[in-house]
Design a protein around this motif. Structure first.
Motif, mmCIF file in Angstrom:
data_model
loop_
_atom_site.group_PDB
_atom_site.id
_atom_site.type_symbol
_atom_site.label_atom_id
_atom_site.label_comp_id
_atom_site.label_asym_id
_atom_site.label_seq_id
_atom_site.Cartn_x
_atom_site.Cartn_y
_atom_site.Cartn_z
ATOM 1 N N GLN A 58 0.849 -1.198 0.000
ATOM 2 C CA GLN A 58 0.000 0.000 0.000
ATOM 3 C C GLN A 58 0.884 1.247 0.000
ATOM 4 O O GLN A 58 1.926 1.278 0.651
ATOM 5 N N VAL A 59 0.456 2.248 -0.747
ATOM 6 C CA VAL A 59 1.109 3.548 -0.740
ATOM 7 C C VAL A 59 0.094 4.575 -0.264
ATOM 8 O O VAL A 59 -1.038 4.227 0.073
ATOM 9 N N ALA A 60 0.457 5.839 -0.285
ATOM 10 C CA ALA A 60 -0.386 6.897 0.281
ATOM 11 C C ALA A 60 -1.448 7.399 -0.695
ATOM 12 O O ALA A 60 -1.728 8.592 -0.761
ATOM 13 N N TRP A 95 8.271 -2.714 5.156
ATOM 14 C CA TRP A 95 8.218 -1.324 4.696
ATOM 15 C C TRP A 95 9.321 -1.124 3.676
ATOM 16 O O TRP A 95 10.480 -1.479 3.924
ATOM 17 N N TYR A 96 8.969 -0.531 2.545
ATOM 18 C CA TYR A 96 9.941 -0.164 1.522
ATOM 19 C C TYR A 96 9.990 1.360 1.500
ATOM 20 O O TYR A 96 8.977 2.005 1.235
ATOM 21 N N VAL A 97 11.147 1.929 1.826
ATOM 22 C CA VAL A 97 11.302 3.384 1.868
ATOM 23 C C VAL A 97 12.326 3.800 0.815
ATOM 24 O O VAL A 97 13.270 3.062 0.527
ATOM 25 N N THR A 98 12.125 4.989 0.247
ATOM 26 C CA THR A 98 13.043 5.453 -0.793
ATOM 27 C C THR A 98 14.233 6.217 -0.238
ATOM 28 O O THR A 98 15.202 6.443 -0.944
ATOM 29 N N ALA A 101 6.056 -8.482 13.630
ATOM 30 C CA ALA A 101 7.385 -8.692 13.045
ATOM 31 C C ALA A 101 7.498 -7.743 11.848
ATOM 32 O O ALA A 101 6.562 -7.625 11.064
ATOM 33 N N MET A 102 8.629 -7.032 11.747
ATOM 34 C CA MET A 102 8.766 -6.029 10.692
ATOM 35 C C MET A 102 10.174 -5.990 10.123
ATOM 36 O O MET A 102 11.135 -6.338 10.798
ATOM 37 N N ALA A 103 10.233 -5.509 8.885
ATOM 38 C CA ALA A 103 11.502 -5.175 8.249
ATOM 39 C C ALA A 103 11.294 -3.852 7.520
ATOM 40 O O ALA A 103 10.212 -3.584 6.983
ATOM 41 N N VAL A 104 12.330 -3.023 7.511
ATOM 42 C CA VAL A 104 12.326 -1.774 6.747
ATOM 43 C C VAL A 104 13.482 -1.865 5.762
ATOM 44 O O VAL A 104 14.625 -2.120 6.166
ATOM 45 N N VAL A 105 13.183 -1.662 4.486
ATOM 46 C CA VAL A 105 14.165 -1.810 3.425
ATOM 47 C C VAL A 105 14.217 -0.528 2.608
ATOM 48 O O VAL A 105 13.172 -0.017 2.196
ATOM 49 N N LEU A 145 7.063 5.726 0.413
ATOM 50 C CA LEU A 145 7.133 4.420 1.048
ATOM 51 C C LEU A 145 5.980 3.551 0.578
ATOM 52 O O LEU A 145 4.976 4.049 0.066
ATOM 53 N N GLU A 146 6.171 2.252 0.737
ATOM 54 C CA GLU A 146 5.141 1.255 0.439
ATOM 55 C C GLU A 146 5.219 0.214 1.543
ATOM 56 O O GLU A 146 6.318 -0.148 1.974
ATOM 57 N N ILE A 147 4.056 -0.234 2.012
ATOM 58 C CA ILE A 147 4.030 -1.207 3.106
ATOM 59 C C ILE A 147 3.197 -2.418 2.692
ATOM 60 O O ILE A 147 2.048 -2.276 2.274
ATOM 61 N N GLU A 148 3.805 -3.586 2.834
ATOM 62 C CA GLU A 148 3.151 -4.868 2.567
ATOM 63 C C GLU A 148 2.879 -5.527 3.924
ATOM 64 O O GLU A 148 3.739 -5.489 4.809
#
Length: 134
Positions: A33-35, A77-80, A106-110, A122-125
Motif C-alpha cells: 500500500q502507498v499513500a 516497509w519499503y522506503v526510498t 514482526a517487521m523489516a524496513v528496506v 514508502l510502500e508497506i506490505e
C-alpha cells in the motif's frame, strides 16, 4: 491465538517483534500500500503524512476481512530514503500509536531505489491473521 517470539536473553526490540506464531484464523495478505487517496492519487508530500495515509489504507483493506490492527503479524516497509525515514521517526511513531496502538508485529524496513508509484515515499506490505469466530 498469537504468541510473541522473544528468545531468552535477547534484548527487547523497539517498535517491532522478532517473530509471531499464530494458530487458527484466516490469513490475510495485503498488497503493498502507498499513500493513495480514495481516487488513487498521492496527495501527501511528507514522509510522515504518507506513512499515516499508507497505514490508513492498510487498515481499510484489513477491515474488509473483518480484521483489526492487533491482527497484523508481519509488515515489510519499503522506503526510498533512509534518512528521510529516520528524520520522521517521531511523527511515524505518533501515527503508529494513534492508528495501531501498542501492537508491534514482526517487521523489516528496506531502502529501495524507487517505487513504481510516482511521488510515493514508502510502500508497506502486510500479513494479518484474523481469528475464527466461534
Amino acid at each position: 491465538m498469537m504468541q510473541i517470539l522473544q528468545p531468552s536473553g535477547w534484548a527487547r526490540p523497539k517498535g517491532y517483534a522478532n517473530g509471531i506464531a499464530v494458530k487458527g484464523g484466516t490469513t490475510v495478505f495485503i498488497a503493498g500500500q502507498v499513500a493513495f487517496n480514495a481516487n488513487g492519487v498521492v496527495e501527501e508530500k511528507t514522509f510522515a503524512g504518507q506513512f499515516r495515509q499508507t497505514l490508513q489504507n492498510t487498515l481499510a483493506v484489513l477491515a474488509e476481512a473483518g480484521g483489526r490492527p492487533e491482527h497484523i503479524v508481519r509488515m515489510t516497509w519499503y522506503v526510498t530514503d533512509k534518512r528521510e525515514y529516520l528524520g520522521a521517526v517521531r511523527e511515524v511513531g505518533a501515527a503508529w500509536r494513534e492508528l495501531i496502538g501498542r501492537h508491534y508485529p514482526a517487521m523489516a524496513v528496506v531502502q529501495v531505489g524507487a517505487l513504481i508509484e510516482d511521488g510515493a515515499r514508502l510502500e508497506i506490505e502486510t500479513t494479518a491473521v484474523v481469528p475464527e469466530t466461534p
